[in-house]
Design a protein around this motif. Structure first.
Motif, PDB file in Angstrom:
ATOM      1  N   LEU A   1      22.083 -26.007  -3.234  1.00  7.37           N
ATOM      2  CA  LEU A   1      21.337 -25.101  -2.372  1.00  7.37           C
ATOM      3  C   LEU A   1      22.299 -24.272  -1.536  1.00  7.37           C
ATOM      4  CD1 LEU A   1      18.519 -27.505  -1.121  1.00  7.37           C
ATOM      5  CD2 LEU A   1      18.314 -25.736  -2.858  1.00  7.37           C
ATOM      6  N   GLU A   2      22.268 -22.963  -1.718  1.00  6.42           N
ATOM      7  CA  GLU A   2      23.155 -22.082  -0.972  1.00  6.42           C
ATOM      8  C   GLU A   2      22.658 -21.836   0.443  1.00  6.42           C
ATOM      9  OE1 GLU A   2      26.120 -20.729  -1.702  1.00  6.42           O
ATOM     10  OE2 GLU A   2      26.136 -21.933  -3.532  1.00  6.42           O
ATOM     11  N   VAL A   3      21.355 -21.766   0.631  1.00  5.43           N
ATOM     12  CA  VAL A   3      20.793 -21.400   1.926  1.00  5.43           C
ATOM     13  C   VAL A   3      21.226 -22.357   3.036  1.00  5.43           C
ATOM     14  CG1 VAL A   3      18.633 -21.160   3.227  1.00  5.43           C
ATOM     15  CG2 VAL A   3      18.867 -20.092   0.992  1.00  5.43           C
ATOM     16  N   PRO A   4      21.165 -23.679   2.854  1.00  6.30           N
ATOM     17  CA  PRO A   4      21.629 -24.574   3.920  1.00  6.30           C
ATOM     18  C   PRO A   4      23.085 -24.347   4.300  1.00  6.30           C
ATOM     19  CG  PRO A   4      20.301 -25.788   2.362  1.00  6.30           C
ATOM     20  CD  PRO A   4      20.529 -24.442   1.758  1.00  6.30           C
ATOM     21  N   LYS A   5      23.937 -24.069   3.315  1.00  2.00           N
ATOM     22  CA  LYS A   5      25.351 -23.831   3.609  1.00  2.00           C
ATOM     23  C   LYS A   5      25.545 -22.507   4.341  1.00  2.00           C
ATOM     24  CE  LYS A   5      26.689 -24.483  -0.695  1.00  2.00           C
ATOM     25  NZ  LYS A   5      27.551 -24.619  -1.891  1.00  2.00           N
ATOM     26  N   LEU A   6      24.846 -21.488   3.903  1.00  2.49           N
ATOM     27  CA  LEU A   6      24.981 -20.178   4.534  1.00  2.49           C
ATOM     28  C   LEU A   6      24.409 -20.166   5.946  1.00  2.49           C
ATOM     29  CD1 LEU A   6      24.019 -17.914   1.497  1.00  2.49           C
ATOM     30  CD2 LEU A   6      26.294 -18.221   2.484  1.00  2.49           C
ATOM     31  N   GLY A   7      23.371 -20.952   6.178  1.00  7.19           N
ATOM     32  CA  GLY A   7      22.744 -20.962   7.492  1.00  7.19           C
ATOM     33  C   GLY A   7      23.484 -21.779   8.528  1.00  7.19           C
ATOM     34  N   ARG A   8      24.350 -22.674   8.096  1.00  7.22           N
ATOM     35  CA  ARG A   8      24.972 -23.618   9.022  1.00  7.22           C
ATOM     36  C   ARG A   8      25.747 -22.961  10.168  1.00  7.22           C
ATOM     37  NH1 ARG A   8      25.896 -28.838   9.724  1.00  7.22           N
ATOM     38  NH2 ARG A   8      27.748 -29.408  10.890  1.00  7.22           N
ATOM     39  N   PRO A   9      26.620 -21.959   9.931  1.00  3.92           N
ATOM     40  CA  PRO A   9      27.399 -21.401  11.049  1.00  3.92           C
ATOM     41  C   PRO A   9      26.527 -20.857  12.176  1.00  3.92           C
ATOM     42  CG  PRO A   9      28.334 -20.705   8.958  1.00  3.92           C
ATOM     43  CD  PRO A   9      27.021 -21.357   8.639  1.00  3.92           C
ATOM     44  N   GLN A  10      25.495 -20.092  11.845  1.00  6.46           N
ATOM     45  CA  GLN A  10      24.632 -19.542  12.883  1.00  6.46           C
ATOM     46  C   GLN A  10      23.784 -20.624  13.546  1.00  6.46           C
ATOM     47  OE1 GLN A  10      22.881 -15.522  12.238  1.00  6.46           O
ATOM     48  NE2 GLN A  10      23.415 -15.915  10.104  1.00  6.46           N
ATOM     49  N   MET A  11      23.368 -21.601  12.778  1.00  8.36           N
ATOM     50  CA  MET A  11      22.584 -22.697  13.341  1.00  8.36           C
ATOM     51  C   MET A  11      23.423 -23.509  14.323  1.00  8.36           C
ATOM     52  SD  MET A  11      20.603 -23.856   9.851  1.00  8.36           S
ATOM     53  CE  MET A  11      20.003 -25.397  10.534  1.00  8.36           C
ATOM     54  N   GLN A  12      24.691 -23.749  13.982  1.00  3.78           N
ATOM     55  CA  GLN A  12      25.563 -24.499  14.881  1.00  3.78           C
ATOM     56  C   GLN A  12      25.823 -23.716  16.161  1.00  3.78           C
ATOM     57  OE1 GLN A  12      26.903 -27.816  14.234  1.00  3.78           O
ATOM     58  NE2 GLN A  12      26.964 -27.497  16.453  1.00  3.78           N
ATOM     59  N   LYS A  13      26.011 -22.410  16.031  1.00  3.93           N
ATOM     60  CA  LYS A  13      26.233 -21.562  17.205  1.00  3.93           C
ATOM     61  C   LYS A  13      25.020 -21.598  18.130  1.00  3.93           C
ATOM     62  CE  LYS A  13      27.513 -16.832  18.478  1.00  3.93           C
ATOM     63  NZ  LYS A  13      27.843 -15.474  17.945  1.00  3.93           N
ATOM     64  N   LEU A  14      23.830 -21.545  17.547  1.00  5.02           N
ATOM     65  CA  LEU A  14      22.601 -21.598  18.327  1.00  5.02           C
ATOM     66  C   LEU A  14      22.458 -22.944  19.040  1.00  5.02           C
ATOM     67  CD1 LEU A  14      19.917 -20.031  18.926  1.00  5.02           C
ATOM     68  CD2 LEU A  14      18.936 -21.234  16.968  1.00  5.02           C
ATOM     69  N   ALA A  15      22.746 -24.012  18.320  1.00  3.70           N
ATOM     70  CA  ALA A  15      22.650 -25.346  18.903  1.00  3.70           C
ATOM     71  C   ALA A  15      23.618 -25.510  20.067  1.00  3.70           C
ATOM     72  CB  ALA A  15      22.917 -26.400  17.833  1.00  3.70           C
ATOM     73  N   ASP A  16      24.837 -25.041  19.895  1.00  2.00           N
ATOM     74  CA  ASP A  16      25.848 -25.170  20.947  1.00  2.00           C
ATOM     75  C   ASP A  16      25.469 -24.349  22.177  1.00  2.00           C
ATOM     76  OD1 ASP A  16      27.392 -26.868  19.405  1.00  2.00           O
ATOM     77  OD2 ASP A  16      28.662 -25.271  18.620  1.00  2.00           O
TER      78      ASP A  16
END
Length: 281
Positions: free
Chosen positions: A107-122
């Motif tokens: 699944l490419e979407v979970p990998k591609l979404g991770r950087p922005q998701m981590q930034k949002l979480a932080d």
């Protein structure tokens, strides 16, 4: 990373307690391998909350005769897909888990979404997740969290209820109207008592999504925990994923979710939605 084996089974297929030997043997499809379907039905019973099960448990959950269950389990034990523990109890073996890892790796979407998701979480001292539907649950395929100590103990492979979680609400309210009405009816039939209190929340979530493009779950799924969520739609208009961001109410208020977090989730969802439609995952 602890993956439940039922992530191996496609959403909507071989749901424990809903599929039995009779159903699988009467499909009228000469290419359909009933024994394989029964084996997958057994594997689909295992999860984070049901990590160890006995033969009688599996027979009850699948509706299969216990002798059939034992023969199938014996075969999977010999091949390493099940491992015996605590007498008659069994759990998934490493060979079974490899399929889960392979499915997520594709699944490419979970990998591609991770950087922005981590930034949002932080930024908001929160946790962000990406999930897909599996029967009456949403299963995390990506999970990013900050260093806050007030977050729920969830990770890739964890499951949250379709009917009561923000991820589930985002999925449900974005369904085409006819499908949404049918799915709401299924939820009501499964638990009429809970539906009486849940109905109003789902109606408001539907109105909120249609007006603003996101849903809020303020303490409904977990008391004192606030979450916003947005669906990610496929080209046919059906939700493929749902993305969320949430934390304890003490660190993430409903107002912050509305004014700051939800707009960011919508932006991320739009970007990932383009990937979903282009790649047709």
């Amino acid at each position: 990373m602890d993956l439940p084996v039922n992530t191996l089974v496609k959403a909507g297929a071989l749901q424990p307690g809903k599929t039995n030997g009779k159903d699988m043997s009467e499909k009228g499809d000469r290419q359909f391998v009933t024994a394989l379907a029964r084996g997958l039905a057994i594997l689909s019973c295992f999860s984070n909350t049901n990590s160890e099960l006995g033969g009688s448990d599996l027979a009850s959950m699948t509706g299969l005769p216990q002798p059939t269950v034992w023969r199938l389990c014996h075969t999977m034990i010999e091949l390493g897909y099940l491992v015996t523990v605590k007498g008659e109890k069994m759990r998934p073996g490493i060979p079974a888990l490899r399929f889960g890892y392979a499915a997520l790796a594709s699944l490419e979407v979970p990998k591609l979404g991770r950087p922005q998701m981590q930034k949002l979480a932080d930024q908001f001292r929160a946790a962000a997740g990406l999930a897909v539907r599996d029967g009456q649950d949403m299963v995390f395929v990506q999970r990013c969290q900050s260093d806050s100590l007030l977050l729920m103990n969830l990770h890739i492979g964890s499951r949250v209820p379709l009917a009561t979680s923000a991820l589930g609400w985002a999925y449900l309210v974005s369904l085409p109207e006819r499908v949404r009405v049918e799915t709401f009816a299924e939820i009501e039939a499964a638990d009429p008592q809970r539906w009486r209190s849940l109905k109003g929340h789902l109606q408001r979530a539907t109105e909120e999504y249609l007006a603003k493009g996101y849903v809020l779950n303020i303490g409904y799924f977990h008391r004192g925990y606030n979450t916003a969520s947005v669906p990610i739609l496929d080209a046919d208009g059906m939700p493929r994923y749902a993305i969320n961001c949430g934390s304890a109410a003490a660190t993430l208020s409903a107002a912050t979710l509305q004014t700051e977090v939800a707009p960011r989730l919508i932006e991320i969802a739009k970007q990932l939605q383009n990937v979903v439609r282009d790649r047709k995952e």
